[in-house]
Design a protein around this motif. Structure first.
Motif, PDB file in Angstrom:
ATOM      1  N   PRO A 162       0.869  -1.258   0.049  1.00 13.38           N
ATOM      2  CA  PRO A 162       0.099  -0.034  -0.084  1.00 13.38           C
ATOM      3  C   PRO A 162       0.934   1.210   0.020  1.00 13.38           C
ATOM      4  N   ARG A 163       0.239   2.445  -0.319  1.00 16.99           N
ATOM      5  CA  ARG A 163       1.086   3.526  -0.537  1.00 16.99           C
ATOM      6  C   ARG A 163       1.236   4.223   0.992  1.00 16.99           C
ATOM      7  N   ASP A 164       0.619   3.817   2.160  1.00 19.09           N
ATOM      8  CA  ASP A 164       0.670   4.140   3.409  1.00 19.09           C
ATOM      9  C   ASP A 164       0.076   3.451   4.115  1.00 19.09           C
ATOM     10  N   ALA A 165       0.568   3.368   5.558  1.00 22.06           N
ATOM     11  CA  ALA A 165      -0.172   2.208   6.554  1.00 22.06           C
ATOM     12  C   ALA A 165      -1.767   2.417   6.657  1.00 22.06           C
ATOM     13  N   TYR A 166      -2.132   3.603   6.625  1.00 16.86           N
ATOM     14  CA  TYR A 166      -3.572   3.942   6.742  1.00 16.86           C
ATOM     15  C   TYR A 166      -4.348   3.206   5.524  1.00 16.86           C
ATOM     16  N   ALA A 167      -3.937   3.391   4.300  1.00 15.98           N
ATOM     17  CA  ALA A 167      -4.530   2.759   3.238  1.00 15.98           C
ATOM     18  C   ALA A 167      -4.518   1.061   3.372  1.00 15.98           C
ATOM     19  N   GLY A 168      -3.316   0.762   3.813  1.00 15.84           N
ATOM     20  CA  GLY A 168      -3.049  -0.750   3.959  1.00 15.84           C
ATOM     21  C   GLY A 168      -3.975  -1.398   5.016  1.00 15.84           C
ATOM     22  N   ALA A 169      -4.353  -0.688   6.047  1.00 13.94           N
ATOM     23  CA  ALA A 169      -5.191  -1.160   7.142  1.00 13.94           C
ATOM     24  C   ALA A 169      -6.497  -1.258   6.641  1.00 13.94           C
ATOM     25  N   LYS A 170      -6.908  -0.320   5.990  1.00 10.16           N
ATOM     26  CA  LYS A 170      -8.343  -0.043   5.530  1.00 10.16           C
ATOM     27  C   LYS A 170      -8.421  -1.383   4.548  1.00 10.16           C
ATOM     28  N   LEU A 171      -7.849  -1.612   3.587  1.00  9.66           N
ATOM     29  CA  LEU A 171      -7.645  -2.525   2.613  1.00  9.66           C
ATOM     30  C   LEU A 171      -7.924  -4.139   3.638  1.00  9.66           C
ATOM     31  N   ARG A 172      -6.982  -4.369   4.434  1.00 12.31           N
ATOM     32  CA  ARG A 172      -6.861  -5.473   5.231  1.00 12.31           C
ATOM     33  C   ARG A 172      -8.376  -5.647   5.806  1.00 12.31           C
ATOM     34  N   GLN A 173      -8.894  -4.598   6.494  1.00  8.35           N
ATOM     35  CA  GLN A 173     -10.077  -4.618   7.188  1.00  8.35           C
ATOM     36  C   GLN A 173     -11.043  -5.015   6.240  1.00  8.35           C
ATOM     37  N   GLU A 174     -11.233  -4.278   5.177  1.00  5.59           N
ATOM     38  CA  GLU A 174     -12.079  -4.799   4.121  1.00  5.59           C
ATOM     39  C   GLU A 174     -12.282  -6.454   3.824  1.00  5.59           C
ATOM     40  N   GLN A 175     -10.943  -6.834   3.605  1.00  3.10           N
ATOM     41  CA  GLN A 175     -10.712  -8.179   3.295  1.00  3.10           C
ATOM     42  C   GLN A 175     -11.309  -8.993   4.552  1.00  3.10           C
ATOM     43  N   MET A 176     -10.854  -8.831   5.589  1.00  2.00           N
ATOM     44  CA  MET A 176     -11.315  -9.226   6.936  1.00  2.00           C
ATOM     45  C   MET A 176     -13.074  -9.528   7.136  1.00  2.00           C
ATOM     46  N   CYS A 177     -13.390  -8.559   6.810  1.00  2.00           N
ATOM     47  CA  CYS A 177     -14.978  -8.270   6.974  1.00  2.00           C
ATOM     48  C   CYS A 177     -15.765  -9.112   5.954  1.00  2.00           C
ATOM     49  N   ARG A 178     -15.079  -9.162   4.673  1.00  2.00           N
ATOM     50  CA  ARG A 178     -15.618  -9.995   3.374  1.00  2.00           C
ATOM     51  C   ARG A 178     -15.485 -11.368   3.750  1.00  2.00           C
ATOM     52  N   ALA A 179     -14.362 -11.772   4.402  1.00  2.00           N
ATOM     53  CA  ALA A 179     -14.123 -13.218   4.664  1.00  2.00           C
ATOM     54  C   ALA A 179     -14.982 -13.713   5.724  1.00  2.00           C
ATOM     55  N   SER A 180     -15.323 -12.795   6.781  1.00  2.00           N
ATOM     56  CA  SER A 180     -16.253 -13.340   7.766  1.00  2.00           C
ATOM     57  C   SER A 180     -17.435 -13.978   7.586  1.00  2.00           C
ATOM     58  N   GLY A 181     -18.179 -13.602   6.151  1.00  2.00           N
ATOM     59  CA  GLY A 181     -19.260 -14.210   5.869  1.00  2.00           C
ATOM     60  C   GLY A 181     -20.544 -13.638   6.438  1.00  2.00           C
ATOM     61  N   LEU A 182     -20.295 -12.666   7.162  1.00  2.00           N
ATOM     62  CA  LEU A 182     -21.434 -11.727   7.999  1.00  2.00           C
ATOM     63  C   LEU A 182     -22.148 -10.977   6.899  1.00  2.00           C
ATOM     64  N   PRO A 183     -23.481 -10.732   7.214  1.00  2.00           N
ATOM     65  CA  PRO A 183     -24.335  -9.556   6.459  1.00  2.00           C
ATOM     66  C   PRO A 183     -23.459  -8.401   6.328  1.00  2.00           C
ATOM     67  N   LEU A 184     -22.931  -7.731   5.307  1.00  2.00           N
ATOM     68  CA  LEU A 184     -21.917  -6.752   5.494  1.00  2.00           C
ATOM     69  C   LEU A 184     -22.227  -5.410   4.502  1.00  2.00           C
ATOM     70  N   TRP A 185     -22.202  -4.495   4.980  1.00  2.00           N
ATOM     71  CA  TRP A 185     -22.016  -2.990   4.276  1.00  2.00           C
ATOM     72  C   TRP A 185     -20.592  -2.526   4.376  1.00  2.00           C
ATOM     73  N   ILE A 186     -20.155  -2.141   3.150  1.00  2.00           N
ATOM     74  CA  ILE A 186     -18.821  -1.540   3.489  1.00  2.00           C
ATOM     75  C   ILE A 186     -19.219  -0.132   2.974  1.00  2.00           C
ATOM     76  N   LEU A 187     -18.756   0.986   3.931  1.00  2.00           N
ATOM     77  CA  LEU A 187     -19.023   2.322   3.451  1.00  2.00           C
ATOM     78  C   LEU A 187     -17.599   3.084   3.492  1.00  2.00           C
ATOM     79  N   ARG A 188     -17.404   3.691   2.349  1.00  2.00           N
ATOM     80  CA  ARG A 188     -16.040   4.318   2.280  1.00  2.00           C
ATOM     81  C   ARG A 188     -16.108   5.767   2.561  1.00  2.00           C
ATOM     82  N   PRO A 189     -16.287   6.350   3.569  1.00  2.00           N
ATOM     83  CA  PRO A 189     -16.356   8.075   3.407  1.00  2.00           C
ATOM     84  C   PRO A 189     -15.038   8.782   2.826  1.00  2.00           C
ATOM     85  N   GLY A 190     -15.384  10.040   2.188  1.00  2.00           N
ATOM     86  CA  GLY A 190     -14.251  10.719   1.853  1.00  2.00           C
ATOM     87  C   GLY A 190     -13.674  11.407   3.089  1.00  2.00           C
ATOM     88  N   ALA A 191     -13.260  12.583   2.850  1.00  2.00           N
ATOM     89  CA  ALA A 191     -12.639  13.401   3.849  1.00  2.00           C
ATOM     90  C   ALA A 191     -13.729  13.866   4.825  1.00  2.00           C
TER      91      ALA A 191
END
Length: 343
Positions: A162-191
């Motif tokens: 990733p370009r920085d630690a924050y982007a990397g953590a958010k990408l990993r976090q999305e992966q983890m939540c997708r893999a959980s199998g839970l009913p899931l919304w991923i909302l990506r706020p801007g600034a």
């Protein structure tokens, strides 16, 4: 260990379900943070009970609201899984807003990723839906051309590089939540902006008292904290169809120049500004590329493009999926936040 703050109506009395499909209770992590506390306010305005999970002292304004059930817990501590299971079992939805916001990779590993895993472990096997507060930082703007419209179909950054630690953590976090199998919304706020936070890193940088405005001409991907909270709570009220990822952005998205004019008119600040065209700044970034690993983020090409690339940021998917609209123009929202000091 997690501990429920005693209340006249304590956590054991929160009912899990009204009629089928009703959402009567939402658990909100990071509930004393900027986005999390706005979600608590939005949920309570709708008459929804809230289990407000926080790590440190809760907001004093919660004290007299019998519909808010404070739960003190550190999500990075696996020992809280049992009390967290009890809490998630009493809610129909979880809004997961707790995360590290800085640039320290170790803090992201503990607070964002370990904390998310603890939450997912507590939710495993249940039917509670999850609304993850992610970020538009997950997109790979190195693959986007200037002037493009960046929406949910844009390529994501590489979580392994990733370009920085924050982007990397958010990408990993999305992966983890997708893999959980839970009913899931991923909302990506801007600034996210609002009271006390009208300025952000997309506007340039400071050299002492001089603001260096890197004026790309593109839209600022802003989302007011009240609009953000509305979208998160609205998603929590609905069952997702598969995994839905939505960018959360205001309808009225100003250019950097428009933002600066309005901010200066209403607040008198910043007083001194040096405007630099985007192409000139990027030429400097390319010139300094051999030294980029030792330079601030805005002098590193991936970071500079992510923050400054001239783009439009449509929120079409957000509106077609959840509906809603801005409560005011950008200038109107800024005036509410700052107080309009113009003549």
């Amino acid at each position: 260990m997690g501990e429920v703050t005693p209340r006249p109506n304590n956590l054991r009395e929160v009912k899990r379900l009204g009629s089928e499909g009703d959402v009567t209770c939402i658990l909100i992590t990071g509930a004393n943070g900027f986005v999390g506390s706005a979600c608590v306010t939005e949920a309570r305005a709708r008459g929804i009970e809230v289990i407000a999970l926080y790590r440190r002292a809760p907001l004093a304004k919660w004290a007299n609201d019998p519909g808010i059930y404070p739960l003190q817990a550190d999500l990075s501590d696996p020992a809280i899984t049992a009390p967290l299971q009890n809490a998630t079992a009493k809610a129909q939805s979880v809004i997961h807003a707790a995360a590290h916001l800085g640039g320290d990779a170790a803090s992201h590993a503990q607070d964002t990723l370990r904390g998310t895993q603890t939450l997912l472990d507590a939710m495993a096997g249940g039917g509670t839906r999850l609304v993850l507060v992610s970020s538009i930082a997950v997109y790979d703007t190195m693959q986007i051309v200037p002037g493009a419209a960046l929406d949910e179909t844009a390529p994501l950054d590489d979580p392994d590089h990733p370009r920085d630690a924050y982007a990397g953590a958010k990408l990993r976090q999305e992966q983890m939540c997708r893999a959980s199998g839970l009913p899931l919304w991923i909302l990506r706020p801007g600034a996210v902006w609002g009271p006390g936070r009208t300025w952000n890193g997309l506007l340039g940088l400071w050299a002492a008292k001089l603001h260096v405005q890197i004026n790309s001409g593109g839209e600022l991907p802003l989302t007011h904290v009240t609009h953000t909270a509305w979208a998160l709570v609205e998603a929590a009220m609905r069952a997702p169809q598969g995994t839905a990822a939505l960018n959360v952005l205001d309808d009225d998205r100003p250019t950097r120049a428009r933002f600066l004019r309005a901010h200066r008119r209403m607040s008198g600040w910043p007083r001194l500004t040096l405007p630099i065209p985007y192409n000139v700044w990027m030429a400097l970034v390319h010139l300094l590329k051999p030294l980029s690993s030792r330079l601030p983020g805005l002098l590193q090409e991936p970071v500079a493009r992510a923050r400054l690339l001239p783009l439009t940021w449509p929120n079409t998917a957000l509106r077609s999926t959840l509906g809603g609209e801005d409560t005011d123009t950008f200038e109107g929202m800024l005036a509410r936040t700052l107080g309009d000091n113009s003549p």
